[in-house]
Scaffold this active site. Structure first.
Site, short mmCIF file in Angstrom:
data_model
loop_
_atom_site.label_atom_id
_atom_site.label_comp_id
_atom_site.label_asym_id
_atom_site.label_seq_id
_atom_site.Cartn_x
_atom_site.Cartn_y
_atom_site.Cartn_z
N ASP A 51 2.31 14.07 28.95
CA ASP A 51 1.99 15.14 28.01
C ASP A 51 0.73 15.83 28.53
O ASP A 51 -0.37 15.27 28.49
CB ASP A 51 1.76 14.58 26.59
CG ASP A 51 1.71 15.71 25.57
OD1 ASP A 51 1.53 16.88 25.99
OD2 ASP A 51 1.85 15.44 24.36
N ILE A 82 -0.97 18.42 27.41
CA ILE A 82 -1.94 18.57 26.32
C ILE A 82 -1.34 17.92 25.09
O ILE A 82 -0.35 18.41 24.54
CB ILE A 82 -2.26 20.05 26.00
CG1 ILE A 82 -2.85 20.77 27.22
CG2 ILE A 82 -3.22 20.13 24.80
CD1 ILE A 82 -3.31 22.21 26.94
N ASP A 83 -1.89 16.80 24.67
CA ASP A 83 -1.46 16.22 23.40
C ASP A 83 -2.49 16.63 22.36
O ASP A 83 -3.66 16.28 22.44
CB ASP A 83 -1.37 14.69 23.48
CG ASP A 83 -0.76 14.14 22.20
OD1 ASP A 83 0.32 14.62 21.81
OD2 ASP A 83 -1.38 13.28 21.56
C1 IPD Z 1 1.79 16.50 18.86
C2 IPD Z 1 0.62 15.65 18.45
C3 IPD Z 1 0.65 15.36 16.99
C4 IPD Z 1 1.96 14.72 16.59
C5 IPD Z 1 3.12 15.61 16.98
C6 IPD Z 1 3.08 15.85 18.47
P1 IPD Z 1 1.64 18.04 21.03
O1 IPD Z 1 1.83 16.63 20.26
O2 IPD Z 1 0.62 14.43 19.14
O3 IPD Z 1 -0.39 14.46 16.64
O4 IPD Z 1 1.98 14.50 15.23
O5 IPD Z 1 4.35 15.02 16.59
O6 IPD Z 1 4.19 16.64 18.87
O7 IPD Z 1 2.76 18.92 20.59
O8 IPD Z 1 0.32 18.58 20.67
O9 IPD Z 1 1.78 17.61 22.43
CA CA Z 2 1.89 18.50 24.39
#
Ligand code: IPD
Ligand code: CA
Length: 276
Positions: free
Chosen positions: A90, A92-93
């Site tokens: 990922d 950017i998480d």
């Molecule tokens: C999100 C984040 C968020 C979670 C979402 C994810 P992203 O990732 O981790 O905390 O609740 O389900 O999709 O989209 O920013 O990579």
């Molecule tokens: Ca992401």
């Protein structure tokens, strides 16, 4: 073979540092936001550029390895975990946090071999915290060993979850009802920092006692799963059964008893799988 994995892990940390620098640089300029599956599912050019940087750099060094990357999957690449060494990325998480400059944004990378996570890394790049863990060798934040709180009393627990995302009425009602049920157990509090990978690391270092979620993806979980497990945490499916990386659901906790209490409290809803 062991040394090869260490080489992979060292490379992972190096490339994540470069990715973090790219993210911090992007935060200093205008961020142009695009929508993916819904108005609350956001992506930016930085997500895509960071993923390209990470994959290109790893491919150059380990050309036979496989990849599951959030933005590659969004562009049509398969999301299937095979026995081949696989980097689950990922870039950017916490994209919504990134867009708002809310300071919990991470690069998350897990490395699986024969479908087992061999090591994981989460770089919380605004805080400059590098969480790393290799199977059987402990978990670290910036090189310092970390451990879960060990909390066994749900009534004294700080619980993390996500407040949004699934916006269809049935899921939304269940998500809110679950939050209400957990708050009224009671617990000390619920927080929602907005990056699944960072949530897992907060449990890993004892700042929170549990995290649960339905609807996330393997790339949100892979890096943090290694960190929290190696920090002595418990990871399981939302039902209380064994954790499945492709199932889009999880509970992590400081102890089995806290994880199982959350499993009993939460009503499940269908979120599908990553590999179908
Ligand atoms: C999100 C984040 C968020 C979670 C979402 C994810 P992203 O990732 O981790 O905390 O609740 O389900 O999709 O989209 O920013 O990579
Ligand atoms: Ca992401």
């Amino acid at each position: 073979m062991g040394d090869v994995f260490q080489e992979c892990m060292d490379h992972c940390v190096e490339v994540a540092k470069k990715a973090g620098e790219m993210i911090r640089e992007a935060l200093r300029s205008d961020i142009s936001v695009m929508q993916k599956s819904s108005p609350v599912d956001l992506v930016t050019e930085t997500d895509q550029k960071v993923e390209q940087l990470i994959i290109a750099s790893i491919k150059e060094k380990f050309p036979t390895h496989s990849f599951i990357g959030e933005e590659s999957v969004a562009a049509g690449a398969p999301s299937v975990l095979t026995d081949n060494p696989t980097w689950i990325i990922d870039p950017i998480d916490g994209t919504t946090n990134f867009v708002h400059r809310f300071p919990f944004v991470s690069v998350s990378i897990g490395f699986a071999v024969k479908k087992e996570i061999e090591f994981g890394m989460v770089y919380s790049c605004i805080e400059d915290k590098m969480y790393t863990a290799r199977k059987g060798k402990g978990a670290f934040c910036n090189g310092v060993p970390i451990k879960v709180s060990g909390q066994e009393d749900i009534n004294q627990s700080m619980v993390l979850t996500e407040m949004g995302f699934k916006k269809d009425p049935e899921h939304f009602q269940t998500m809110l009802a679950n939050i209400r049920t957990i708050l009224t157990i009671p617990v000390h509090g619920i927080r929602s920092p907005g990056s699944a990978a960072i949530n897992m690391c907060l449990v890993a270092c004892g700042s929170a006692d549990a995290y649960y979620h339905m609807g996330i993806h393997c790339w949100d979980m892979a890096g943090g799963a290694a960190v929290v497990t190696e920090a002595g945490g418990v990871i399981m499916d939302i039902s209380g059964g064994p954790f499945d990386l492709m199932s889009r659901r999880l509970i992590v906790a400081s102890s089995k008893v806290v994880a199982e209490r959350i499993a009993r409290a939460v009503t499940e809803f269908d979120v599908g799988r990553d590999d179908v």
